[in-house]
Design a protein around this motif. Structure first.
Motif, PDB file in Angstrom:
ATOM      1  N   GLY A  76       0.814  -1.217   0.000  1.00 48.57           N
ATOM      2  CA  GLY A  76       0.000   0.000   0.000  1.00 48.57           C
ATOM      3  C   GLY A  76       0.844   1.262   0.000  1.00 48.57           C
ATOM      4  O   GLY A  76       0.360   2.348   0.317  1.00 48.57           O
ATOM      5  N   ASP A  77       2.138   1.142  -0.385  1.00 48.37           N
ATOM      6  CA  ASP A  77       3.056   2.287  -0.409  1.00 48.37           C
ATOM      7  C   ASP A  77       3.187   2.960   0.954  1.00 48.37           C
ATOM      8  O   ASP A  77       3.604   4.119   1.050  1.00 48.37           O
ATOM      9  N   ALA A  78       2.838   2.258   2.027  1.00 53.15           N
ATOM     10  CA  ALA A  78       2.990   2.841   3.371  1.00 53.15           C
ATOM     11  C   ALA A  78       4.476   2.920   3.703  1.00 53.15           C
ATOM     12  O   ALA A  78       5.304   2.363   2.994  1.00 53.15           O
ATOM     13  N   ASP A  79       4.814   3.659   4.765  1.00 47.51           N
ATOM     14  CA  ASP A  79       6.236   3.706   5.098  1.00 47.51           C
ATOM     15  C   ASP A  79       6.568   3.058   6.444  1.00 47.51           C
ATOM     16  O   ASP A  79       7.732   2.923   6.792  1.00 47.51           O
ATOM     17  N   THR A  80       5.581   2.653   7.195  1.00 46.84           N
ATOM     18  CA  THR A  80       5.847   1.857   8.404  1.00 46.84           C
ATOM     19  C   THR A  80       4.644   0.943   8.633  1.00 46.84           C
ATOM     20  O   THR A  80       3.579   1.130   8.026  1.00 46.84           O
ATOM     21  N   ASP A  81       4.826  -0.016   9.520  1.00 46.67           N
ATOM     22  CA  ASP A  81       3.727  -0.882   9.974  1.00 46.67           C
ATOM     23  C   ASP A  81       3.040  -1.663   8.865  1.00 46.67           C
ATOM     24  O   ASP A  81       1.906  -2.087   8.991  1.00 46.67           O
ATOM     25  N   ALA A  82       3.679  -1.801   7.729  1.00 53.73           N
ATOM     26  CA  ALA A  82       3.103  -2.642   6.677  1.00 53.73           C
ATOM     27  C   ALA A  82       4.205  -3.603   6.269  1.00 53.73           C
ATOM     28  O   ALA A  82       5.369  -3.376   6.552  1.00 53.73           O
ATOM     29  N   GLU A  83       3.793  -4.658   5.581  1.00 55.14           N
ATOM     30  CA  GLU A  83       4.793  -5.654   5.224  1.00 55.14           C
ATOM     31  C   GLU A  83       5.487  -5.280   3.918  1.00 55.14           C
ATOM     32  O   GLU A  83       4.877  -4.684   3.017  1.00 55.14           O
ATOM     33  N   ASP A  84       6.761  -5.631   3.820  1.00 56.61           N
ATOM     34  CA  ASP A  84       7.511  -5.420   2.582  1.00 56.61           C
ATOM     35  C   ASP A  84       6.904  -6.314   1.497  1.00 56.61           C
ATOM     36  O   ASP A  84       6.624  -7.491   1.730  1.00 56.61           O
ATOM     37  N   LYS A  85       6.701  -5.739   0.281  1.00 52.76           N
ATOM     38  CA  LYS A  85       6.004  -6.494  -0.777  1.00 52.76           C
ATOM     39  C   LYS A  85       6.740  -7.790  -1.125  1.00 52.76           C
ATOM     40  O   LYS A  85       6.109  -8.809  -1.399  1.00 52.76           O
ATOM     41  N   ILE A  86       8.062  -7.724  -1.140  1.00 54.85           N
ATOM     42  CA  ILE A  86       8.844  -8.910  -1.506  1.00 54.85           C
ATOM     43  C   ILE A  86       8.848  -9.919  -0.361  1.00 54.85           C
ATOM     44  O   ILE A  86       8.641 -11.120  -0.571  1.00 54.85           O
ATOM     45  N   SER A  87       9.035  -9.422   0.860  1.00 51.17           N
ATOM     46  CA  SER A  87       8.999 -10.304   2.029  1.00 51.17           C
ATOM     47  C   SER A  87       7.671 -11.048   2.091  1.00 51.17           C
ATOM     48  O   SER A  87       7.617 -12.240   2.379  1.00 51.17           O
ATOM     49  N   LYS A  88       6.610 -10.318   1.832  1.00 50.43           N
ATOM     50  CA  LYS A  88       5.279 -10.926   1.942  1.00 50.43           C
ATOM     51  C   LYS A  88       5.132 -12.076   0.943  1.00 50.43           C
ATOM     52  O   LYS A  88       4.681 -13.161   1.286  1.00 50.43           O
ATOM     53  N   ARG A  89       5.541 -11.793  -0.288  1.00 54.00           N
ATOM     54  CA  ARG A  89       5.447 -12.821  -1.327  1.00 54.00           C
ATOM     55  C   ARG A  89       6.290 -14.037  -0.946  1.00 54.00           C
ATOM     56  O   ARG A  89       5.884 -15.186  -1.133  1.00 54.00           O
ATOM     57  N   ALA A  90       7.487 -13.772  -0.406  1.00 54.83           N
ATOM     58  CA  ALA A  90       8.383 -14.860  -0.009  1.00 54.83           C
ATOM     59  C   ALA A  90       7.737 -15.697   1.100  1.00 54.83           C
ATOM     60  O   ALA A  90       7.780 -16.920   1.080  1.00 54.83           O
ATOM     61  N   ARG A  91       7.123 -15.021   2.059  1.00 57.06           N
ATOM     62  CA  ARG A  91       6.476 -15.719   3.164  1.00 57.06           C
ATOM     63  C   ARG A  91       5.334 -16.593   2.637  1.00 57.06           C
ATOM     64  O   ARG A  91       5.213 -17.763   2.968  1.00 57.06           O
ATOM     65  N   LEU A  92       4.512 -16.030   1.753  1.00 58.09           N
ATOM     66  CA  LEU A  92       3.360 -16.774   1.236  1.00 58.09           C
ATOM     67  C   LEU A  92       3.799 -17.987   0.418  1.00 58.09           C
ATOM     68  O   LEU A  92       3.166 -19.030   0.440  1.00 58.09           O
ATOM     69  N   GLU A  93       4.887 -17.828  -0.332  1.00 63.92           N
ATOM     70  CA  GLU A  93       5.331 -18.940  -1.193  1.00 63.92           C
ATOM     71  C   GLU A  93       6.384 -19.809  -0.523  1.00 63.92           C
ATOM     72  O   GLU A  93       6.912 -20.728  -1.152  1.00 63.92           O
TER      73      GLU A  93
END
Ligand code: AMP
Ligand code: ZN
Length: 501
Positions: A76-93
Protein backbone atom coordinates in the motif's frame (compact mmCIF):
# COMPACT_ATOMS: atom_id res chain seq x y z
CA UNK A 1 14.66 23.69 -33.14
CA UNK A 2 16.25 22.69 -29.86
CA UNK A 3 14.94 19.91 -27.66
CA UNK A 4 12.32 20.99 -25.15
CA UNK A 5 11.18 18.88 -22.22
CA UNK A 6 8.24 19.29 -19.90
CA UNK A 7 9.65 19.64 -16.40
CA UNK A 8 7.14 18.48 -13.75
CA UNK A 9 9.05 20.52 -11.18
CA UNK A 10 8.42 23.87 -12.88
CA UNK A 11 5.29 22.70 -14.73
CA UNK A 12 6.66 24.20 -17.91
CA UNK A 13 8.29 23.11 -21.11
CA UNK A 14 11.92 24.10 -20.92
CA UNK A 15 14.77 24.06 -23.34
CA UNK A 16 16.89 21.03 -22.53
CA UNK A 17 20.37 22.07 -21.47
CA UNK A 18 22.39 19.27 -19.91
CA UNK A 19 24.65 20.09 -16.96
CA UNK A 20 27.69 18.92 -18.90
CA UNK A 21 27.79 19.62 -22.59
CA UNK A 22 27.20 16.57 -24.73
CA UNK A 23 26.42 14.29 -21.78
CA UNK A 24 23.19 13.34 -20.10
CA UNK A 25 22.66 11.58 -16.78
CA UNK A 26 19.23 9.97 -16.53
CA UNK A 27 17.72 8.04 -13.63
CA UNK A 28 14.41 6.19 -13.99
CA UNK A 29 12.66 4.39 -11.14
CA UNK A 30 12.58 0.71 -11.98
CA UNK A 31 10.17 -2.03 -10.98
CA UNK A 32 9.50 -3.54 -7.59
CA UNK A 33 10.16 -7.18 -8.41
CA UNK A 34 7.52 -9.00 -6.38
CA UNK A 35 5.15 -9.94 -9.22
CA UNK A 36 4.99 -10.00 -13.02
CA UNK A 37 5.63 -6.63 -14.58
CA UNK A 38 2.26 -5.29 -15.75
CA UNK A 39 1.37 -3.46 -18.91
CA UNK A 40 1.23 -0.10 -17.13
CA UNK A 41 4.82 -0.55 -15.97
CA UNK A 42 5.77 -1.61 -19.49
CA UNK A 43 4.28 1.56 -20.92
CA UNK A 44 6.35 3.70 -18.58
CA UNK A 45 9.55 1.83 -19.43
CA UNK A 46 8.81 2.02 -23.16
CA UNK A 47 8.28 5.78 -22.78
CA UNK A 48 11.66 6.26 -21.14
CA UNK A 49 13.29 3.89 -23.60
CA UNK A 50 12.20 6.17 -26.44
CA UNK A 51 13.44 9.21 -24.51
CA UNK A 52 16.79 7.46 -24.01
CA UNK A 53 16.93 6.45 -27.67
CA UNK A 54 16.12 9.96 -28.86
CA UNK A 55 18.84 11.49 -26.69
CA UNK A 56 21.30 8.99 -28.18
CA UNK A 57 20.00 9.85 -31.65
CA UNK A 58 20.70 13.53 -30.97
CA UNK A 59 24.29 12.55 -30.24
CA UNK A 60 24.34 12.78 -26.44
CA UNK A 61 26.47 10.41 -24.45
CA UNK A 62 23.89 9.14 -22.01
CA UNK A 63 24.34 7.32 -18.73
CA UNK A 64 20.99 5.69 -18.11
CA UNK A 65 20.46 4.26 -14.65
CA UNK A 66 17.31 2.28 -13.87
CA UNK A 67 17.10 0.55 -10.52
CA UNK A 68 15.57 -2.67 -9.30
CA UNK A 69 13.59 -2.27 -6.07
CA UNK A 70 14.24 -5.45 -4.12
CA UNK A 71 13.66 -4.21 -0.59
CA UNK A 72 11.83 -1.45 1.25
CA UNK A 73 8.68 -1.01 -0.86
CA UNK A 74 5.87 -1.70 1.60
CA UNK A 75 2.32 -2.84 0.94
CA UNK A 76 0.00 0.00 0.00
CA UNK A 77 3.06 2.29 -0.41
CA UNK A 78 2.99 2.84 3.37
CA UNK A 79 6.24 3.71 5.10
CA UNK A 80 5.85 1.86 8.40
CA UNK A 81 3.73 -0.88 9.97
CA UNK A 82 3.10 -2.64 6.68
CA UNK A 83 4.79 -5.65 5.22
CA UNK A 84 7.51 -5.42 2.58
CA UNK A 85 6.00 -6.49 -0.78
CA UNK A 86 8.84 -8.91 -1.51
CA UNK A 87 9.00 -10.30 2.03
CA UNK A 88 5.28 -10.93 1.94
CA UNK A 89 5.45 -12.82 -1.33
CA UNK A 90 8.38 -14.86 -0.01
CA UNK A 91 6.48 -15.72 3.16
CA UNK A 92 3.36 -16.77 1.24
CA UNK A 93 5.33 -18.94 -1.19
CA UNK A 94 7.77 -20.18 1.44
CA UNK A 95 10.74 -19.03 -0.59
CA UNK A 96 13.78 -16.89 0.09
CA UNK A 97 13.06 -13.22 -0.69
CA UNK A 98 15.95 -13.35 -3.17
CA UNK A 99 14.26 -16.23 -5.00
CA UNK A 100 11.24 -13.99 -5.50
CA UNK A 101 13.47 -11.14 -6.63
CA UNK A 102 15.39 -13.33 -9.07
CA UNK A 103 12.25 -14.83 -10.59
CA UNK A 104 10.50 -11.53 -11.26
CA UNK A 105 13.66 -9.70 -12.23
CA UNK A 106 14.34 -12.35 -14.88
CA UNK A 107 10.76 -12.04 -16.09
CA UNK A 108 11.09 -8.26 -16.19
CA UNK A 109 14.27 -8.44 -18.30
CA UNK A 110 12.70 -10.92 -20.68
CA UNK A 111 9.73 -8.62 -21.15
CA UNK A 112 11.94 -5.55 -21.66
CA UNK A 113 13.83 -7.38 -24.40
CA UNK A 114 10.66 -8.65 -25.99
CA UNK A 115 9.49 -5.03 -26.26
CA UNK A 116 12.92 -4.12 -27.65
CA UNK A 117 13.82 -1.76 -24.82
CA UNK A 118 17.53 -1.04 -24.62
CA UNK A 119 19.24 -2.10 -21.40
CA UNK A 120 20.14 0.74 -19.06
CA UNK A 121 23.86 1.36 -18.55
CA UNK A 122 23.59 0.58 -14.85
CA UNK A 123 20.85 -1.37 -13.12
CA UNK A 124 21.58 -1.03 -9.41
CA UNK A 125 19.66 -2.96 -6.77
CA UNK A 126 18.55 -1.55 -3.45
CA UNK A 127 19.89 -4.55 -1.50
CA UNK A 128 23.30 -4.01 -3.09
CA UNK A 129 23.49 -0.49 -1.66
CA UNK A 130 22.61 -0.86 2.01
CA UNK A 131 25.93 0.63 3.17
CA UNK A 132 25.40 3.73 1.05
CA UNK A 133 21.83 4.05 2.29
CA UNK A 134 22.94 3.84 5.92
CA UNK A 135 25.49 6.56 5.15
CA UNK A 136 22.80 8.80 3.69
CA UNK A 137 20.58 8.32 6.74
CA UNK A 138 23.58 9.33 8.86
CA UNK A 139 24.18 12.43 6.72
CA UNK A 140 20.53 13.47 7.06
CA UNK A 141 20.72 12.92 10.83
CA UNK A 142 23.97 14.91 11.03
CA UNK A 143 22.31 17.78 9.19
CA UNK A 144 19.44 17.74 11.68
CA UNK A 145 16.66 16.72 9.27
CA UNK A 146 15.93 13.35 10.86
CA UNK A 147 15.47 11.83 14.30
CA UNK A 148 15.67 8.37 15.83
CA UNK A 149 12.81 6.73 17.73
CA UNK A 150 13.03 3.13 18.98
CA UNK A 151 15.58 2.14 16.36
CA UNK A 152 13.72 3.68 13.40
CA UNK A 153 14.80 6.92 11.74
CA UNK A 154 12.27 9.47 10.50
CA UNK A 155 12.69 12.40 8.16
CA UNK A 156 11.64 15.61 9.88
CA UNK A 157 9.44 17.05 7.14
CA UNK A 158 8.32 20.05 9.15
CA UNK A 159 11.81 21.20 10.07
CA UNK A 160 12.94 20.64 6.50
CA UNK A 161 10.04 22.69 5.19
CA UNK A 162 10.56 25.48 7.73
CA UNK A 163 14.19 25.83 6.69
CA UNK A 164 14.17 24.99 2.98
CA UNK A 165 10.60 25.71 1.92
CA UNK A 166 10.61 23.27 -1.01
CA UNK A 167 8.61 20.30 0.30
CA UNK A 168 5.59 19.81 -1.96
CA UNK A 169 7.05 21.73 -4.89
CA UNK A 170 7.11 18.74 -7.23
CA UNK A 171 3.76 17.21 -6.34
CA UNK A 172 1.95 20.47 -5.61
CA UNK A 173 1.03 19.24 -2.13
CA UNK A 174 0.76 21.51 0.82
CA UNK A 175 2.46 20.34 4.00
CA UNK A 176 -0.28 21.58 6.33
CA UNK A 177 -2.91 19.66 4.39
CA UNK A 178 -0.68 16.60 4.24
CA UNK A 179 -0.28 16.66 7.99
CA UNK A 180 -4.05 16.71 8.42
CA UNK A 181 -4.57 13.95 5.86
CA UNK A 182 -1.95 11.71 7.44
CA UNK A 183 -3.36 12.39 10.89
CA UNK A 184 -6.79 11.25 9.70
CA UNK A 185 -5.58 8.21 7.78
CA UNK A 186 -2.92 6.50 9.77
CA UNK A 187 -3.45 4.81 13.05
CA UNK A 188 0.08 3.93 13.93
CA UNK A 189 1.76 7.31 13.85
CA UNK A 190 2.90 7.55 17.44
CA UNK A 191 6.64 7.36 16.69
CA UNK A 192 6.53 10.31 14.30
CA UNK A 193 6.87 13.88 15.46
CA UNK A 194 4.60 15.10 12.68
CA UNK A 195 2.15 13.00 10.68
CA UNK A 196 3.78 13.86 7.34
CA UNK A 197 7.23 12.65 8.45
CA UNK A 198 8.38 9.48 6.73
CA UNK A 199 10.65 6.61 7.68
CA UNK A 200 14.13 6.44 6.18
CA UNK A 201 15.30 3.49 8.30
CA UNK A 202 12.84 1.00 9.75
CA UNK A 203 13.54 -1.28 12.67
CA UNK A 204 12.63 -4.81 11.55
CA UNK A 205 9.79 -6.56 13.32
CA UNK A 206 10.78 -10.08 14.47
CA UNK A 207 9.00 -11.75 11.53
CA UNK A 208 10.54 -9.43 8.92
CA UNK A 209 12.76 -11.48 6.59
CA UNK A 210 15.08 -8.85 5.09
CA UNK A 211 17.23 -7.08 7.69
CA UNK A 212 20.64 -5.49 8.05
CA UNK A 213 22.58 -4.15 11.01
CA UNK A 214 22.83 -0.36 11.30
CA UNK A 215 23.82 2.12 14.01
CA UNK A 216 20.12 2.43 14.97
CA UNK A 217 18.73 -1.09 14.78
CA UNK A 218 18.69 -4.27 12.76
CA UNK A 219 16.32 -3.12 10.08
CA UNK A 220 15.89 -2.06 6.48
CA UNK A 221 15.86 1.18 4.48
CA UNK A 222 12.73 3.18 3.64
CA UNK A 223 11.61 2.80 0.04
CA UNK A 224 12.44 6.32 -1.15
CA UNK A 225 16.00 6.13 0.10
CA UNK A 226 17.36 3.74 -2.51
CA UNK A 227 16.71 6.10 -5.41
CA UNK A 228 18.28 9.06 -3.59
CA UNK A 229 21.36 7.00 -2.80
CA UNK A 230 21.85 5.18 -6.08
CA UNK A 231 21.20 8.19 -8.30
CA UNK A 232 23.80 10.14 -6.29
CA UNK A 233 26.29 7.28 -6.42
CA UNK A 234 26.13 6.79 -10.18
CA UNK A 235 25.13 10.21 -11.50
CA UNK A 236 26.36 12.70 -8.90
CA UNK A 237 24.58 15.03 -6.47
CA UNK A 238 22.72 16.76 -9.28
CA UNK A 239 22.08 15.16 -12.66
CA UNK A 240 19.95 15.94 -15.70
CA UNK A 241 16.80 13.82 -15.89
CA UNK A 242 14.83 11.91 -13.31
CA UNK A 243 11.91 9.89 -14.60
CA UNK A 244 9.14 7.58 -13.48
CA UNK A 245 5.40 7.10 -13.68
CA UNK A 246 3.04 9.89 -12.66
CA UNK A 247 1.94 7.99 -9.58
CA UNK A 248 5.47 8.23 -8.17
CA UNK A 249 5.42 12.04 -7.88
CA UNK A 250 4.06 11.72 -4.39
CA UNK A 251 5.31 10.52 -2.02
CA UNK A 252 8.24 8.78 -3.70
CA UNK A 253 9.82 11.60 -5.70
CA UNK A 254 8.85 14.38 -3.31
CA UNK A 255 10.59 12.47 -0.52
CA UNK A 256 13.56 11.67 -2.71
CA UNK A 257 14.13 15.40 -3.27
CA UNK A 258 13.79 16.08 0.47
CA UNK A 259 16.32 13.34 1.29
CA UNK A 260 18.87 14.57 -1.25
CA UNK A 261 18.63 18.17 -0.10
CA UNK A 262 18.60 16.99 3.51
CA UNK A 263 21.77 14.95 2.97
CA UNK A 264 23.89 17.21 0.79
CA UNK A 265 22.02 20.47 0.26
CA UNK A 266 21.45 19.82 -3.43
CA UNK A 267 18.34 18.77 -5.35
CA UNK A 268 18.94 15.57 -7.33
CA UNK A 269 17.63 16.31 -10.80
CA UNK A 270 17.30 19.35 -13.02
CA UNK A 271 14.40 17.98 -15.08
CA UNK A 272 11.70 15.73 -13.68
CA UNK A 273 9.81 13.77 -16.36
CA UNK A 274 6.68 11.79 -15.60
CA UNK A 275 4.92 9.29 -17.83
CA UNK A 276 1.16 9.03 -17.71
CA UNK A 277 -0.95 6.03 -16.80
CA UNK A 278 -2.28 3.24 -18.94
CA UNK A 279 -6.05 2.74 -18.86
CA UNK A 280 -8.22 0.00 -20.27
CA UNK A 281 -11.56 0.69 -21.93
CA UNK A 282 -11.47 4.18 -20.43
CA UNK A 283 -10.93 3.07 -16.83
CA UNK A 284 -7.91 2.58 -14.62
CA UNK A 285 -6.59 -0.94 -14.98
CA UNK A 286 -7.52 -2.82 -11.88
CA UNK A 287 -7.18 -6.45 -10.94
CA UNK A 288 -10.05 -6.32 -8.45
CA UNK A 289 -12.77 -5.52 -11.01
CA UNK A 290 -11.35 -7.65 -13.83
CA UNK A 291 -10.43 -4.60 -15.89
CA UNK A 292 -6.92 -5.82 -16.53
CA UNK A 293 -4.87 -7.59 -19.17
CA UNK A 294 -1.33 -8.92 -19.11
CA UNK A 295 1.28 -8.71 -21.84
CA UNK A 296 1.17 -12.50 -22.16
CA UNK A 297 -2.60 -12.46 -22.69
CA UNK A 298 -2.08 -9.90 -25.45
CA UNK A 299 0.53 -12.14 -27.10
CA UNK A 300 -1.72 -15.21 -27.00
CA UNK A 301 -5.09 -13.50 -27.51
CA UNK A 302 -6.38 -15.34 -24.45
CA UNK A 303 -8.54 -12.64 -22.85
CA UNK A 304 -12.21 -11.63 -23.14
CA UNK A 305 -11.03 -8.06 -23.76
CA UNK A 306 -9.43 -8.78 -27.14
CA UNK A 307 -10.48 -10.53 -30.33
CA UNK A 308 -7.05 -11.75 -31.45
CA UNK A 309 -3.38 -11.92 -30.39
CA UNK A 310 -1.12 -8.87 -30.74
CA UNK A 311 2.65 -8.90 -31.03
CA UNK A 312 5.06 -6.99 -28.81
CA UNK A 313 5.95 -4.65 -31.69
CA UNK A 314 2.30 -3.82 -32.38
CA UNK A 315 1.80 -3.07 -28.68
CA UNK A 316 4.96 -0.96 -28.64
CA UNK A 317 3.76 0.96 -31.71
CA UNK A 318 0.37 1.40 -30.03
CA UNK A 319 2.10 2.94 -27.02
CA UNK A 320 4.05 5.35 -29.22
CA UNK A 321 0.86 6.53 -30.93
CA UNK A 322 0.21 8.61 -27.79
CA UNK A 323 2.47 11.22 -26.23
CA UNK A 324 4.04 9.85 -23.04
CA UNK A 325 2.36 12.54 -20.91
CA UNK A 326 -1.15 11.65 -22.10
CA UNK A 327 -3.10 8.79 -20.65
CA UNK A 328 -3.34 5.84 -23.00
CA UNK A 329 -6.46 3.75 -23.27
CA UNK A 330 -5.95 0.17 -24.39
CA UNK A 331 -8.81 -1.49 -26.26
CA UNK A 332 -9.20 -4.09 -28.95
CA UNK A 333 -10.18 -1.45 -31.51
CA UNK A 334 -7.19 0.72 -30.74
CA UNK A 335 -4.86 -2.27 -30.99
CA UNK A 336 -6.33 -3.26 -34.35
CA UNK A 337 -5.71 0.25 -35.62
CA UNK A 338 -2.16 0.10 -34.24
CA UNK A 339 -1.52 -3.17 -36.04
CA UNK A 340 -2.49 -1.58 -39.36
CA UNK A 341 -0.37 1.48 -38.62
CA UNK A 342 2.64 -0.60 -37.65
CA UNK A 343 2.40 -2.70 -40.81
CA UNK A 344 2.11 0.42 -42.97
CA UNK A 345 5.12 1.97 -41.25
CA UNK A 346 7.28 -1.11 -41.78
CA UNK A 347 6.11 -1.25 -45.37
CA UNK A 348 7.28 2.34 -46.04
CA UNK A 349 10.73 1.28 -44.90
CA UNK A 350 10.70 -1.76 -47.18
CA UNK A 351 9.63 0.36 -50.16
CA UNK A 352 12.33 2.94 -49.44
CA UNK A 353 14.96 0.19 -49.45
CA UNK A 354 13.57 -1.39 -52.61
CA UNK A 355 13.27 1.66 -54.82
CA UNK A 356 16.26 2.52 -56.97
CA UNK A 357 15.61 5.88 -58.56
CA UNK A 358 17.51 6.65 -61.76
CA UNK A 359 17.18 10.40 -62.01
CA UNK A 360 16.25 13.29 -59.74
CA UNK A 361 15.16 16.88 -60.02
CA UNK A 362 18.03 19.32 -60.32
CA UNK A 363 16.37 21.91 -58.14
CA UNK A 364 13.63 22.30 -55.57
CA UNK A 365 10.07 21.43 -56.61
CA UNK A 366 6.73 21.86 -54.77
CA UNK A 367 6.45 18.11 -54.05
CA UNK A 368 10.02 18.03 -52.78
CA UNK A 369 9.41 21.04 -50.56
CA UNK A 370 6.28 19.44 -49.09
CA UNK A 371 8.32 16.34 -48.25
CA UNK A 372 11.08 18.40 -46.66
CA UNK A 373 8.56 20.31 -44.56
CA UNK A 374 7.11 17.05 -43.25
CA UNK A 375 10.60 15.73 -42.45
CA UNK A 376 11.28 18.90 -40.47
CA UNK A 377 7.93 18.59 -38.66
CA UNK A 378 8.73 14.99 -37.71
CA UNK A 379 11.94 16.14 -36.01
CA UNK A 380 10.11 19.05 -34.42
CA UNK A 381 7.55 16.63 -32.99
CA UNK A 382 10.25 14.67 -31.19
CA UNK A 383 12.02 17.87 -30.14
CA UNK A 384 8.77 19.03 -28.57
CA UNK A 385 8.99 16.92 -25.40
CA UNK A 386 9.42 13.64 -27.31
CA UNK A 387 6.03 13.80 -28.99
CA UNK A 388 5.95 10.44 -30.73
CA UNK A 389 2.28 10.94 -31.63
CA UNK A 390 3.12 13.94 -33.82
CA UNK A 391 6.21 12.30 -35.29
CA UNK A 392 4.27 9.16 -36.24
CA UNK A 393 1.44 11.18 -37.79
CA UNK A 394 3.93 13.15 -39.90
CA UNK A 395 5.66 9.97 -41.00
CA UNK A 396 2.36 8.57 -42.24
CA UNK A 397 1.91 11.73 -44.29
CA UNK A 398 5.37 11.14 -45.70
CA UNK A 399 4.35 7.53 -46.24
CA UNK A 400 1.72 8.56 -48.74
CA UNK A 401 4.49 10.24 -50.79
CA UNK A 402 6.54 7.05 -50.55
CA UNK A 403 3.58 5.04 -51.82
CA UNK A 404 3.09 7.51 -54.69
CA UNK A 405 6.75 7.30 -55.66
CA UNK A 406 6.50 3.53 -55.63
CA UNK A 407 3.31 3.51 -57.70
CA UNK A 408 4.90 5.99 -60.11
CA UNK A 409 2.14 8.50 -59.42
CA UNK A 410 4.93 10.81 -58.39
CA UNK A 411 8.10 10.71 -60.40
CA UNK A 412 11.60 10.86 -58.96
CA UNK A 413 12.31 13.69 -61.33
CA UNK A 414 10.01 15.70 -59.02
CA UNK A 415 12.32 15.50 -56.01
CA UNK A 416 16.01 16.17 -55.53
CA UNK A 417 18.57 13.51 -54.59
CA UNK A 418 19.08 15.33 -51.32
CA UNK A 419 15.39 15.10 -50.41
CA UNK A 420 15.37 11.42 -51.25
CA UNK A 421 18.38 10.84 -48.96
CA UNK A 422 16.79 12.81 -46.14
CA UNK A 423 13.63 10.77 -46.45
CA UNK A 424 15.49 7.47 -46.30
CA UNK A 425 17.68 8.63 -43.40
CA UNK A 426 14.65 9.75 -41.42
CA UNK A 427 12.74 6.49 -41.78
CA UNK A 428 15.75 4.28 -41.11
CA UNK A 429 16.79 6.24 -38.02
CA UNK A 430 13.35 6.87 -36.56
CA UNK A 431 11.75 3.47 -37.03
CA UNK A 432 14.68 1.41 -35.80
CA UNK A 433 16.89 3.58 -33.58
CA UNK A 434 14.40 6.04 -32.10
CA UNK A 435 11.08 4.17 -31.96
CA UNK A 436 12.80 0.83 -31.42
CA UNK A 437 10.47 -0.93 -33.85
CA UNK A 438 11.80 -4.02 -35.55
CA UNK A 439 10.34 -6.00 -38.34
CA UNK A 440 8.55 -9.05 -37.11
CA UNK A 441 9.09 -10.71 -40.46
CA UNK A 442 12.86 -10.54 -39.94
CA UNK A 443 12.46 -12.07 -36.51
CA UNK A 444 10.23 -14.79 -37.94
CA UNK A 445 12.82 -15.50 -40.65
CA UNK A 446 15.55 -15.84 -38.03
CA UNK A 447 13.40 -18.20 -35.97
CA UNK A 448 12.70 -20.28 -39.06
CA UNK A 449 16.39 -20.57 -39.85
CA UNK A 450 17.17 -21.63 -36.30
CA UNK A 451 14.45 -24.27 -36.50
CA UNK A 452 15.87 -25.69 -39.71
CA UNK A 453 19.34 -25.96 -38.22
CA UNK A 454 18.00 -27.66 -35.11
CA UNK A 455 15.89 -30.09 -37.15
CA UNK A 456 18.92 -31.06 -39.24
CA UNK A 457 20.82 -31.94 -36.10
CA UNK A 458 17.89 -33.83 -34.61
CA UNK A 459 17.31 -35.84 -37.78
CA UNK A 460 21.00 -36.76 -37.98
CA UNK A 461 20.95 -37.98 -34.37
CA UNK A 462 17.81 -39.97 -35.05
CA UNK A 463 19.33 -41.45 -38.18
CA UNK A 464 22.27 -42.61 -36.10
CA UNK A 465 19.95 -44.23 -33.58
CA UNK A 466 18.08 -46.03 -36.35
CA UNK A 467 21.32 -47.28 -37.89
CA UNK A 468 22.12 -48.80 -34.50
CA UNK A 469 18.61 -50.23 -34.29
CA UNK A 470 17.95 -48.08 -31.24
CA UNK A 471 14.21 -47.93 -31.99
CA UNK A 472 13.37 -46.60 -28.56
CA UNK A 473 15.33 -43.38 -29.05
CA UNK A 474 14.17 -42.96 -32.61
CA UNK A 475 10.49 -43.34 -31.61
CA UNK A 476 10.93 -41.04 -28.65
CA UNK A 477 12.24 -38.30 -30.91
CA UNK A 478 9.41 -38.82 -33.40
CA UNK A 479 6.73 -38.72 -30.69
CA UNK A 480 8.20 -35.67 -28.95
CA UNK A 481 8.26 -33.78 -32.24
CA UNK A 482 4.69 -34.81 -33.03
CA UNK A 483 3.64 -33.13 -29.81
CA UNK A 484 4.96 -29.81 -31.12
CA UNK A 485 3.29 -30.40 -34.49
CA UNK A 486 6.30 -31.58 -36.43
CA UNK A 487 5.90 -34.80 -38.43
CA UNK A 488 8.82 -36.97 -39.48
CA UNK A 489 8.55 -39.00 -42.62
CA UNK A 490 10.93 -41.93 -42.93
CA UNK A 491 11.86 -43.45 -46.26
CA UNK A 492 14.71 -45.59 -47.44
CA UNK A 493 16.60 -42.45 -48.53
CA UNK A 494 16.47 -40.98 -45.04
CA UNK A 495 14.01 -38.80 -43.13
CA UNK A 496 12.35 -35.49 -43.81
CA UNK A 497 10.16 -33.30 -41.67
CA UNK A 498 7.14 -31.08 -42.12
CA UNK A 499 4.86 -29.00 -40.00
CA UNK A 500 1.38 -30.30 -39.27
CA UNK A 501 -1.07 -27.46 -39.60
P1 AMP B 1 6.42 -0.33 -9.42
O1 AMP B 1 6.89 -1.68 -9.88
O2 AMP B 1 5.05 -0.35 -8.84
O3 AMP B 1 7.43 0.32 -8.50
O4 AMP B 1 6.28 0.59 -10.73
C1 AMP B 1 7.24 0.66 -11.75
C2 AMP B 1 6.94 1.84 -12.67
O5 AMP B 1 5.70 1.66 -13.38
C3 AMP B 1 6.79 3.17 -11.95
O6 AMP B 1 7.46 4.17 -12.70
C4 AMP B 1 5.29 3.41 -11.92
O7 AMP B 1 4.98 4.77 -11.87
C5 AMP B 1 4.88 2.83 -13.25
N1 AMP B 1 3.44 2.45 -13.30
C6 AMP B 1 2.71 1.79 -12.37
N2 AMP B 1 1.42 1.62 -12.76
C7 AMP B 1 1.31 2.19 -13.99
C8 AMP B 1 0.22 2.35 -14.95
N3 AMP B 1 -1.01 1.87 -14.76
N4 AMP B 1 0.52 3.00 -16.11
C9 AMP B 1 1.76 3.47 -16.35
N5 AMP B 1 2.81 3.35 -15.50
C10 AMP B 1 2.60 2.72 -14.33
ZN1 ZN C 1 12.55 5.59 -7.31
Amino acid sequence: MALKVYNSLTRRKEEFRPLHEGRVGMYVCGPTVYSDVHLGNIRTFVSFDVIYRYLLHLGYKVRYVRNITDVGHLEGDADTDAEDKISKRARLEQLEPMEIVQRYMNGFHEMMHRFNNLDPNIEPRATGHIIEQIQMVQDILDNGYAYVVNGSVYFDTKKFQDEKGVYGQLSGRNLEELMQESRDNLKNQQEKRHPADFAIWIKAAPEHLMRWPSPWSVGFPGWHLECSTMSTKYLGHTFDIHGGGNDLKFPHHENEIAQNIGACGQAPAKYWLHANMLLMNGKKMSKSDGNTITARQLFTGDSPHISKPYSAMVIRYFMLMAHYRSTLDISDRALQAAEKGYQKMMNYLRLLDEMQPAQFAAEATPAGEAIRRLIRETHEGMDDDFNTAVAIAKMHELGSYINKLHARQLDFSQITAETWDELKTLFRAFIGDVFGLRSEQEQADRDEQALETLMDIILQLRQKARAQKDWETSDKIRDALAKINIRIKDSKDGSTWERIA
